[in-house]
Write a protein that holds these residues in place. Structure first.
Motif, PDB file in Angstrom:
ATOM      1  N   ILE A 178      41.741  39.076  36.792  1.00 51.10           N
ATOM      2  CA  ILE A 178      42.975  38.291  36.568  1.00 51.10           C
ATOM      3  C   ILE A 178      44.128  38.762  37.446  1.00 51.10           C
ATOM      4  N   SER A 179      43.830  39.615  38.424  1.00 49.94           N
ATOM      5  CA  SER A 179      44.913  40.097  39.290  1.00 49.94           C
ATOM      6  C   SER A 179      45.359  38.951  40.211  1.00 49.94           C
ATOM      7  N   PRO A 180      46.641  38.945  40.601  1.00 48.18           N
ATOM      8  CA  PRO A 180      47.194  37.798  41.341  1.00 48.18           C
ATOM      9  C   PRO A 180      46.520  37.527  42.689  1.00 48.18           C
ATOM     10  N   GLU A 181      45.813  38.521  43.241  1.00 45.78           N
ATOM     11  CA  GLU A 181      45.158  38.312  44.541  1.00 45.78           C
ATOM     12  C   GLU A 181      43.945  37.391  44.436  1.00 45.78           C
ATOM     13  N   ARG A 182      43.387  37.246  43.207  1.00 42.32           N
ATOM     14  CA  ARG A 182      42.137  36.490  43.059  1.00 42.32           C
ATOM     15  C   ARG A 182      42.391  34.989  43.021  1.00 42.32           C
ATOM     16  N   GLU A 183      41.630  34.253  43.798  1.00 47.11           N
ATOM     17  CA  GLU A 183      41.749  32.793  43.816  1.00 47.11           C
ATOM     18  C   GLU A 183      41.145  32.175  42.540  1.00 47.11           C
ATOM     19  N   ASP A 184      39.999  32.756  42.094  1.00 49.71           N
ATOM     20  CA  ASP A 184      39.295  32.218  40.913  1.00 49.71           C
ATOM     21  C   ASP A 184      39.770  32.967  39.661  1.00 49.71           C
ATOM     22  N   ASN A 185      41.073  33.007  39.511  1.00 48.42           N
ATOM     23  CA  ASN A 185      41.674  33.812  38.453  1.00 48.42           C
ATOM     24  C   ASN A 185      41.884  32.939  37.211  1.00 48.42           C
TER      25      ASN A 185
END
Ligand code: PA5
Length: 329
Positions: free
Chosen positions: A179-186
């Protein structure tokens, strides 16, 4: 982008939740002692009250009678066999201070948790058992430091499943990477992006703590109106609201297990929304113990509330409306 939208740095504390939880579940706090407890009352408001909801869920299937007080009034049945666990993270919340006074007058056993303030003064003056736990950023963001410190302190008085505690922390670590902001598939960001109107949260009885915390976090962090309803009861009233149009959006908080026939209810509800062309989102708890299920949801959904705040262009940290009310109490 999160640093820019959240200059108060709330997300940086969220990022450290697994470590904060681990440090706080510590023998250094010592243990509460009890002279035989027949019932437990958890008292606290807002972010502190949310911790009481979690502890309530953990105890609700044991033989201990348990209640949560979010207000001024201690149950009239409270007496020497009652353990009143009071939490005010700032230590200055009027309602909770009133409950502590009432508990002392009623001869209840007490355990008070705060970071300082009037609660610390009161407990010191009256020699009441109390624990000082650090506040991280704000009361609601201090959720893991207080919850895990309380689990460790209360472990000798109420049943605490050690494995569930450890699992909940490792689950949080695993979830953080997704769930970190860098992930696109968050999944937290995806949920926040989907919310355009007023969220209406439906939950099964066993996940009330997670759903109410999500409601509170959306209100305090993203500054939006939200409704949270027990899914079974909502089928007898709230469900009719969908016949009236409007910009509300249903979010279904589903359990990995069946909670008293809610599985069949979800199926009916999904059919109802689909038949009326109402889009909905489902969030499912992990499998595991009561605590693990709730913590996993709280971590995911609190992140969604910060993402929503930033997407809406509001700062998640300040809560001027709460400050206003407290100044006038
Ligand atoms: O997170 C917040 O700021 C609020 O929800 C507070 O927790 C609430 O106002 C109660 O304050 P406290 O936890 O300090 O007793």
């Amino acid at each position: 982008w999160l640093d820019k939208g959240d200059p108060g740095g709330m997300h940086r504390t969220y990022d450290r939740w697994p470590e904060i939880a681990e440090e706080s579940y510590s023998e250094e706090y010592g243990q509460a002692e009890s002279g035989g407890v027949s019932d437990v009352v958890f008292a606290g408001m807002g972010g502190s009250g949310a911790i009481g909801d979690v502890l309530y869920s953990m105890l609700s299937k044991t033989g201990i009678h348990v209640s949560v007080v979010k207000g001024y009034v201690l149950p009239r049945t409270a007496g020497p066999g009652t353990l009143v666990v009071s939490t005010s993270i700032s230590g200055n919340t009027r309602e909770t201070l009133t409950v502590i006074e009432a508990a002392r007058e009623a001869g209840c056993q007490t355990a008070c948790f705060c970071s300082g303030g009037e609660m610390l003064e009161y407990c010191t003056r009256h020699k009441m058992p109390h624990w000082v736990v650090p506040m991280h950023h704000s009361p609601r963001t201090s959720f893991p430091s207080f919850l895990y410190a309380m689990l460790s302190v209360l472990g000798g008085v109420i049943p605490v499943d050690e494995k569930d505690v450890r699992d909940s922390i490792s689950d949080m670590r695993e979830l953080r990477s997704r769930i970190s902001p860098e992930r696109e598939d968050n999944p937290a960001l995806e949920l926040a992006r989907w919310i355009k109107g007023m969220p209406v949260i439906y939950y099964p009885w066993g996940l009330q703590a997670a759903a109410v915390r999500f409601k509170n976090s959306l209100q305090e962090n993203a500054k939006c109106h939200v409704i949270a309803e027990d899914v079974i009861e909502a089928c007898h009233n709230g469900i009719v609201s969908w016949e009236g149009g409007g910009n509300a959006q249903p979010i279904l908080i589903e359990g990995a297990d069946d909670y008293y026939k809610t599985k069949e209810r979800w199926a009916i509800l999904r059919g109802f929304f689909e038949s009326r062309g109402i889009g909905y989102r489902e969030v499912r708890s992990v499998k595991g113990g009561v605590l693990s299920k709730i913590i996993n949801l709280v971590y995911l959904l609190d992140y969604a509330s910060i993402y929503l705040a930033v997407l809406r262009g509001v700062e998640p940290s300040p809560v001027p409306a709460i400050d206003y009310i407290k100044r006038h109490l």
